[in-house]
Design an enzyme around this catalytic site. Structure first.
Site, PDB file in Angstrom:
ATOM      1  N   GLU A 109      30.623 -24.534 -12.715  1.00 45.81           N
ATOM      2  CA  GLU A 109      30.318 -25.420 -13.900  1.00 45.81           C
ATOM      3  C   GLU A 109      29.098 -26.286 -13.460  1.00 45.81           C
ATOM      4  OE1 GLU A 109      33.404 -24.795 -14.425  1.00 45.81           O
ATOM      5  OE2 GLU A 109      33.971 -25.081 -16.479  1.00 45.81           O
TER       6      GLU A 109
ATOM      7  N   ASP B  25      15.459 -14.214 -31.534  1.00 50.58           N
ATOM      8  CA  ASP B  25      16.535 -13.696 -30.862  1.00 50.58           C
ATOM      9  C   ASP B  25      16.147 -12.262 -30.801  1.00 50.58           C
ATOM     10  OD1 ASP B  25      18.720 -12.118 -30.138  1.00 50.58           O
ATOM     11  OD2 ASP B  25      19.900 -12.858 -31.600  1.00 50.58           O
TER      12      ASP B  25
ATOM     13  N   TYR C 163      34.466 -20.876  -9.662  1.00 57.30           N
ATOM     14  CA  TYR C 163      34.111 -21.495 -10.653  1.00 57.30           C
ATOM     15  C   TYR C 163      32.701 -22.449 -10.322  1.00 57.30           C
ATOM     16  CZ  TYR C 163      37.523 -21.792 -14.452  1.00 57.30           C
ATOM     17  OH  TYR C 163      37.971 -21.504 -15.349  1.00 57.30           O
TER      18      TYR C 163
ATOM     19  N   LYS D 159      21.211  -4.679 -23.363  1.00 54.69           N
ATOM     20  CA  LYS D 159      20.745  -3.423 -24.750  1.00 54.69           C
ATOM     21  C   LYS D 159      19.428  -2.778 -23.832  1.00 54.69           C
ATOM     22  CE  LYS D 159      22.874  -5.891 -28.551  1.00 54.69           C
ATOM     23  NZ  LYS D 159      22.973  -7.401 -28.359  1.00 54.69           N
TER      24      LYS D 159
ATOM     25  N   ARG E 140      26.571  -6.745 -18.911  1.00 52.06           N
ATOM     26  CA  ARG E 140      26.931  -7.610 -20.382  1.00 52.06           C
ATOM     27  C   ARG E 140      26.644  -9.021 -20.409  1.00 52.06           C
ATOM     28  NH1 ARG E 140      29.698  -3.996 -24.283  1.00 52.06           N
ATOM     29  NH2 ARG E 140      29.647  -6.073 -25.677  1.00 52.06           N
TER      30      ARG E 140
ATOM     31  N   THR F  40      20.223 -10.819 -25.295  1.00 47.01           N
ATOM     32  CA  THR F  40      21.402 -10.182 -24.295  1.00 47.01           C
ATOM     33  C   THR F  40      20.696  -9.520 -23.313  1.00 47.01           C
ATOM     34  OG1 THR F  40      21.495  -8.186 -25.727  1.00 47.01           O
ATOM     35  CG2 THR F  40      23.238  -9.958 -26.273  1.00 47.01           C
TER      36      THR F  40
HETATM   37  N1  DSN Z   1      26.732  -5.807 -31.524  1.00 44.73           N
HETATM   38  C1  DSN Z   1      25.339  -5.862 -31.556  1.00 44.73           C
HETATM   39  C2  DSN Z   1      24.706  -4.702 -32.085  1.00 44.73           C
HETATM   40  O1  DSN Z   1      25.432  -3.570 -32.006  1.00 44.73           O
HETATM   41  O2  DSN Z   1      23.654  -4.634 -32.316  1.00 44.73           O
HETATM   42  C3  DSN Z   1      24.630  -7.121 -31.703  1.00 44.73           C
HETATM   43  O3  DSN Z   1      25.494  -8.261 -31.563  1.00 44.73           O
END
Ligand code: DSN
Length: 472
Positions: free
Chosen positions: A66, A241, A64, A273, A279, A270
């Protein structure tokens, strides 16, 4: 024969797991086999490196932590401090940001951290102070109502869902749609492109606290300089974003007006991607918002995941290597080759092409819904996802679109010639599929689906996935 380090590591891990719950070990092995055999064209997915994957499977998961680096609510966080500081340092260097917060567990979490940081920075509210010390999940509808009233029904202007915006930019099924009085900007019905004059007009009328840019299904670049000017003209905080295209920013494919970091007050992303990490999520900002952003946990986040922050540090170090820029450019080259291949064969594409990592096919041109097309392609070994197109007559569930993206296949090494072959396979399936008696049903000759699956798998044999990993 002596095994290489990756094969040894993954084989040993599976052996240890198998001794406790063999079905989990089998499922992990089966997932690798399935991913190796299918053409993965989901625009938001990728393949993280073995080093990134391995950084997540260890005892950091047990800790943990925090708080923030050097200021924790738990003792014994010195090693977590090391990895969190490293991940933040790599992120700042990579994106040229003053501050990086690497604790968010996902993109939604990163956006929530950003929204609450902006509210806390911009709005004087005793109710907000109370909410900051309570779990957000504990708030009732009446609490939300009181909070919104006190916050002055704060407004958010973001890209509409059917134009390619994201759920977390103020839409009903997401908490952002409950927190904010939301309005959206769309795209020009003829070109499919963002009309900046219309965005400016909406901003003037609506006067949002937050102007959000970013998308999950818009196949073009966004001019962040213009968007910042629009935000400034109405006193809005400008948030981007960049979850989908963070890899293209990191790889310096999106520069100048198209790099959000110098233009936005706050940027979320994120890490899994086009950036090709584990993730997770991340927030970048300047010093003005840094203090509020660092309150993300416990304001809206549970305890940080140190094992994932370790993996973020590894993946961000990889993205700082010179070869990442070449990878990022190849993602776009491949996406454009795929778009051209589809157009040449008669497909209808939203905006008529792409200048990022994704292509949106309007499958109404084939007489299909997105749901039918998605499933027919899956039967044929091609993994995609259905997606609404602007003003979609089939709504967000059945849709009229198929979104395809190239980050994953580019990681495997496929190039523009293979993208043309991929376009041929997609076109073959879509032209041979006919609509059934409902928006979900379709007819596709199983022999053709098998033939295309075999062709897809043949296409991949020269580009093995995780070539260094042999599970035996
Ligand atoms: N789930 C993602 C996507 O496929 O674009 C975005 O959150």
């Amino acid at each position: 024969m002596s095994l290489n380090a990756e094969s040894t590591a993954f084989r040993s891990a599976l052996e240890v797991i198998r001794a406790v719950e063999p079905r989990v070990a089998d499922a992990i092995g089966a997932e690798l086999a399935d991913q190796r055999e299918s053409l993965k064209l989901i625009a938001s997915e990728n393949y993280a490196s073995p080093a990134t994957l391995l950084a997540m499977g260890n005892w950091f998961s047990d800790k943990y932590a925090e708080g923030t680096v050097g200021r924790r609510f738990y003792a014994g966080c010195q090693n977590v401090d090391t990895v969190e500081a490293l991940a933040a340092e790599h992120a700042k260097e990579l994106f040229g940001a003053a501050h990086a917060y690497v604790q968010p567990h996902s993109g939604i979490d990163a956006n929530l951290v950003a929204f609450w940081a902006i509210l806390a920075d911009r709005v004087e509210s005793p109710a907000l102070k109370k909410a900051q010390v309570r779990q957000v999940n504990d708030l009732t509808e009446a609490d939300w109502f009181a909070l919104r009233r006190e916050l002055g029904n704060q407004r958010m202007l973001g890209m509409s869902l059917d134009a390619g915006g994201h759920l977390t930019h103020g839409f009903r099924p997401n908490i952002s749609g409950k927190m904010f009085d939301q309005r959206s900007y769309g795209t020009d019905p003829t070109t499919g492109l963002i009309d900046y004059d219309k965005v400016a007009e909406a901003a003037r009328e609506f006067k949002p606290l937050i102007l959000v840019a970013g998308y999950s299904a818009y196949p073009r670049k966004v001019n962040f300089r213009i968007m910042r000017e629009i935000a400034d003209s109405v006193g809005a905080t400008f948030m981007v974003d960049m979850a989908h295209f963070a890899g293209l920013v990191a790889g310096k494919v999106f520069t100048g007006d198209f790099d959000p970091v110098p233009h936005a007050h706050i940027v979320t992303t994120t890490t899994h991607k086009s950036l090709r990490g584990p993730r997770g999520g991340m927030v970048l900002c300047g010093p003005e918002l840094a203090g509020q952003v660092d309150r993300g946990c416990p304001m809206v986040l549970g305890g940080p995941l140190p094992h994932v922050m370790a993996a973020k540090a590894v993946a961000l170090a990889e993205a700082r290597r010179p070869d990442f820029a070449g990878y990022a450019q190849r993602i776009v080259d491949n996406s454009q080759a795929l778009a051209e291949g589809l157009l040449r064969r008669g497909a209808k594409l939203v905006t008529g092409g792409t200048d990022n990592h994704l292509v949106l096919i309007d499958v109404s041109g084939y007489g299909l819904t997105g749901r039918q097309a998605e499933q027919a392609l899956l039967d044929s070994g091609i993994v995609t996802n259905r997606n609404a197109v602007p003003q979609d007559p089939n709504g967000a569930w059945y849709t009229s679109g198929i979104r395809i993206g190239t980050p994953a296949l580019t990681t495997r090494g496929l190039g523009t010639a293979e993208m043309d072959q991929t376009a041929e396979l997609i076109h073959t399936v879509l032209t041979q599929t006919t609509s059934g008696e409902s928006k979900a049903k379709y007819v596709l000759d199983p022999a053709l689906a098998d033939k295309v699956s075999k062709q897809a798998s043949d296409l991949l044999t020269t580009f093995p996935l995780y070539p260094a990993v042999d599970l035996g």
